[in-house]
Motif scaffolding. Structure first.
Motif, short mmCIF file in Angstrom:
data_model
loop_
_atom_site.label_atom_id
_atom_site.label_comp_id
_atom_site.label_asym_id
_atom_site.label_seq_id
_atom_site.Cartn_x
_atom_site.Cartn_y
_atom_site.Cartn_z
N LEU A 228 81.21 15.94 40.03
CA LEU A 228 80.23 14.86 40.13
C LEU A 228 79.45 14.98 41.44
N TRP A 229 80.15 15.23 42.52
CA TRP A 229 79.47 15.48 43.80
C TRP A 229 78.47 16.64 43.66
N GLY A 230 78.95 17.74 43.10
CA GLY A 230 78.11 18.93 42.99
C GLY A 230 76.89 18.71 42.14
N SER A 231 77.06 18.05 40.99
CA SER A 231 75.91 17.82 40.11
C SER A 231 74.87 16.94 40.78
N ILE A 232 75.31 15.91 41.50
CA ILE A 232 74.37 15.02 42.20
C ILE A 232 73.67 15.77 43.33
N TYR A 233 74.43 16.60 44.04
CA TYR A 233 73.84 17.36 45.14
C TYR A 233 72.73 18.28 44.65
N TYR A 234 72.98 19.02 43.58
CA TYR A 234 71.98 19.97 43.10
C TYR A 234 70.83 19.28 42.35
N LEU A 235 71.09 18.13 41.78
CA LEU A 235 69.98 17.35 41.21
C LEU A 235 69.08 16.81 42.32
N THR A 236 69.67 16.49 43.45
CA THR A 236 68.91 15.93 44.57
C THR A 236 68.01 16.96 45.23
N ILE A 237 68.51 18.19 45.41
CA ILE A 237 67.70 19.19 46.10
C ILE A 237 66.71 19.87 45.16
N LYS A 238 66.68 19.42 43.89
CA LYS A 238 65.74 19.97 42.90
C LYS A 238 65.81 21.50 42.94
N ASN A 239 67.00 21.98 42.68
CA ASN A 239 67.34 23.38 42.90
C ASN A 239 66.80 24.29 41.80
N GLU A 240 66.88 25.57 42.11
CA GLU A 240 66.55 26.58 41.10
C GLU A 240 67.81 27.31 40.64
N TYR A 241 68.97 26.77 41.00
CA TYR A 241 70.22 27.43 40.67
C TYR A 241 70.74 26.98 39.30
N PHE A 242 70.63 25.69 39.00
CA PHE A 242 71.17 25.14 37.77
C PHE A 242 70.07 24.47 36.96
N ASN A 243 70.22 24.53 35.65
CA ASN A 243 69.34 23.81 34.76
C ASN A 243 69.60 22.31 34.88
N LYS A 244 68.54 21.50 34.93
CA LYS A 244 68.68 20.07 35.14
C LYS A 244 69.47 19.40 34.01
N LYS A 245 69.24 19.84 32.77
CA LYS A 245 69.97 19.25 31.65
C LYS A 245 71.46 19.54 31.75
N TYR A 246 71.77 20.74 32.22
CA TYR A 246 73.17 21.12 32.41
C TYR A 246 73.82 20.23 33.47
N LEU A 247 73.11 20.01 34.57
CA LEU A 247 73.64 19.16 35.63
C LEU A 247 73.84 17.72 35.15
N ASN A 248 72.89 17.22 34.37
CA ASN A 248 73.04 15.87 33.82
C ASN A 248 74.26 15.80 32.90
N SER A 249 74.48 16.86 32.14
CA SER A 249 75.64 16.90 31.24
C SER A 249 76.94 16.89 32.04
N ILE A 250 76.99 17.68 33.12
CA ILE A 250 78.18 17.71 33.97
C ILE A 250 78.41 16.34 34.59
N LEU A 251 77.33 15.70 35.05
CA LEU A 251 77.44 14.36 35.63
C LEU A 251 78.06 13.38 34.63
N VAL A 252 77.52 13.37 33.42
CA VAL A 252 78.00 12.42 32.41
C VAL A 252 79.43 12.74 31.99
N LEU A 253 79.73 14.02 31.75
CA LEU A 253 81.08 14.40 31.34
C LEU A 253 82.11 14.09 32.43
#
Length: 483
Positions: A228-253
């Motif tokens: 949860l920490w990681g998904s929020i961190y990478y969503l915040t920096i608007k990264n090019e490492y992870f797909n946003k939908k994937y991060l949202n899925s990790i956050l929710v799961l």
């Protein structure tokens, strides 16, 4: 993932290593497990992929599905089990090996909160001199993890390493969910599938259908929490490492995984993290909320199609509804919580007997201690002086992150990262109300999370300072050229 394309599928490698570890620890004689772990330590020493080994040791130390649990000494991940000196846990030996590995290369990264830690541990030494310690092996086992404050900045020394670490942790959120579903359906821990013992915390043979209260599949909870920490961190920096939908899925799961544990403080902390992120770190909070809520509704609806999971979701909700009693001033939450009216009495009795300097970790600490009431236990062991030093540590971290936030110019990609890290620290402080997260003695995963948080804070600290230095040099050069 545009920037970092790894040539090897490290996720499969991690799962393969995990499965091999399970089979060796649960299905072979102890001597083979010992040799296997020595080989792993040698591989770590020689490896340049330290993030891989940190992810591995963090996962096994999280005990997903009660696998490698310290409570099941025969099947714990230990080089030695039931020896005269206790269990020689793999994660503790790895800490020592990692410390030597980085110390010899002299990659000392200064901790920007070092003054706070010097004061805390100097006071700890004074308490040990005054009160001693109750058990040598336990003291060593539960103070060594603090070396992770030095180890993590060296092991995860750049953004690629951090990305690779979280990438591996994210993948195990799914495994934790599988072990939780197994617990809900069978009433047994996933470890029993391999011949391990079941947890004594909640004994419910027959699964959720045989009980009237939510089961507590809590083992492995650190994995979705850090994910949860990681998904929020990478969503915040608007990264090019992870797909946003994937991060949202990790956050929710991750939030859902914590939800079905029916653990109130962890869920409050998780919802706080998600809510803080939506309100502070996104340009369109309503749109982001709808996206996350839609994913959550889909997952919950899918789970509700299975009767056993539906019952667990409903019973978990009933447990969370008892929080309403807290709002009405009932500290027992309708008789479902004993922490604040029963369990707090013992540490507070010890605190009243020695309120200024506390009892340290000596025999009195054993007599009065109860780790299920974090702040009360910290007061008892640290006294008002030590408790103040611990709170100053967290206050200083929050203060420094606020300062860096204010000094970052609006529009910067990482503008909101300091605020997000503040929310991470507050999530620890929330959970600390119900279970002691930090203190002089600390578990491996608790120390790992704190070290990870402060390492990320340290990067923000130096990132802002570097930007300011570059801007000052640029202005100086411009003035020089124009004159």
């Amino acid at each position: 993932m545009k920037k970092f394309k790894l040539t090897k599928n490290e996720t499969l490698q991690l799962y393969a290593l995990f499965v091999i570890s399970v089979l060796i620890i649960y299905k072979t004689p102890q001597i083979i497990g010992t040799v296997f772990q020595i080989i792993l330590l040698i591989a770590f020493w020689r490896s340049k992929r330290d993030y891989f080994w940190l992810a591995f040791v963090f996962i096994i130390s999280s005990e997903p599905g009660f696998l490698f649990s310290n409570s099941d000494a025969v099947h714990s991940f230990s080089l030695l089990s039931n020896s005269p000196f206790g269990n020689l846990y793999f994660n503790l030996v790895l800490i020592i090996v990692a410390f030597l590995k980085y110390f010899q290369k002299k990659r000392k990264v200064p901790i920007f909160l070092k003054t706070n830690f010097v004061l805390i541990f100097s006071y700890f030494i004074i308490q040990i001199i005054a009160f001693g310690f109750y058990k040598t092996t336990a003291t060593i086992r539960m103070t060594l993890p603090w070396l992770l404050l030095f180890i993590l900045p060296n092991a995860l020394k750049d953004e690629k390493q951090l990305f690779s670490f979280f990438r591996l942790i994210f993948s195990f959120v799914f495994f934790v969910l599988i072990t939780q579903i197994y617990k809900i359906v069978t009433g047994l821990e996933f470890s029993t599938f391999f011949g391990g013992m079941a947890s004594e915390v909640v004994d419910a043979p027959g699964g959720i259908e045989e009980v009237e209260a939510a089961l507590r599949p809590v083992y492995g909870i650190f994995i979705p929490f850090i994910a949860l920490w990681g998904s929020i961190y990478y969503l915040t920096i608007k990264n090019e490492y992870f797909n946003k939908k994937y991060l949202n899925s990790i956050l929710v799961l991750s939030v859902f995984s914590i939800y079905i544990t029916a653990t109130r403080s962890w869920l409050i902390a998780s919802l706080f993290l998600a809510g803080f992120y939506i309100l502070v770190s996104v340009q369109n909070p309503l749109k982001t909320f709808i996206q996350i809520a839609t994913s959550a509704i889909f997952i919950i609806s899918l789970m509700m199609t299975l009767p056993v999971l539906k019952k667990q979701v409903e019973l978990s909700l009933e447990r969370y509804e008892t929080l309403e009693y807290f709002l009405k001033g009932d500290i027992t939450a309708g008789g479902t919580v004993q922490r604040f009216d029963v369990r707090a009495k013992r540490p507070m009795e010890g605190f009243r007997e020695n309120p200024i300097i506390g009892w340290g970790i000596g025999d009195e600490y054993q007599q009065y201690g109860d780790g299920h009431v974090g702040y009360h236990n910290l007061l008892m062991s640290s006294g008002l002086i030590g408790f103040t030093l611990w709170m100053l540590l967290w206050g200083n971290f929050i203060k420094k992150m606020l300062e860096k936030y204010q000094r970052l110019k609006k529009g910067k990609t990482n503008k909101n990262v300091p605020l997000v890290l503040i929310s991470f620290s507050l999530s620890i402080l929330i959970i600390h109300t119900s279970v002691q997260w930090f203190g002089y003695l600390i578990g491996f995963n608790n120390a790992f999370a704190i070290a990870l948080l402060f390492m990320m804070g340290q990067r923000v600290f130096y990132y802002v300072s570097t930007i300011e230095s570059i801007e000052r040099n640029y202005k100086t050069n411009v003035i020089t050229e124009t004159s």
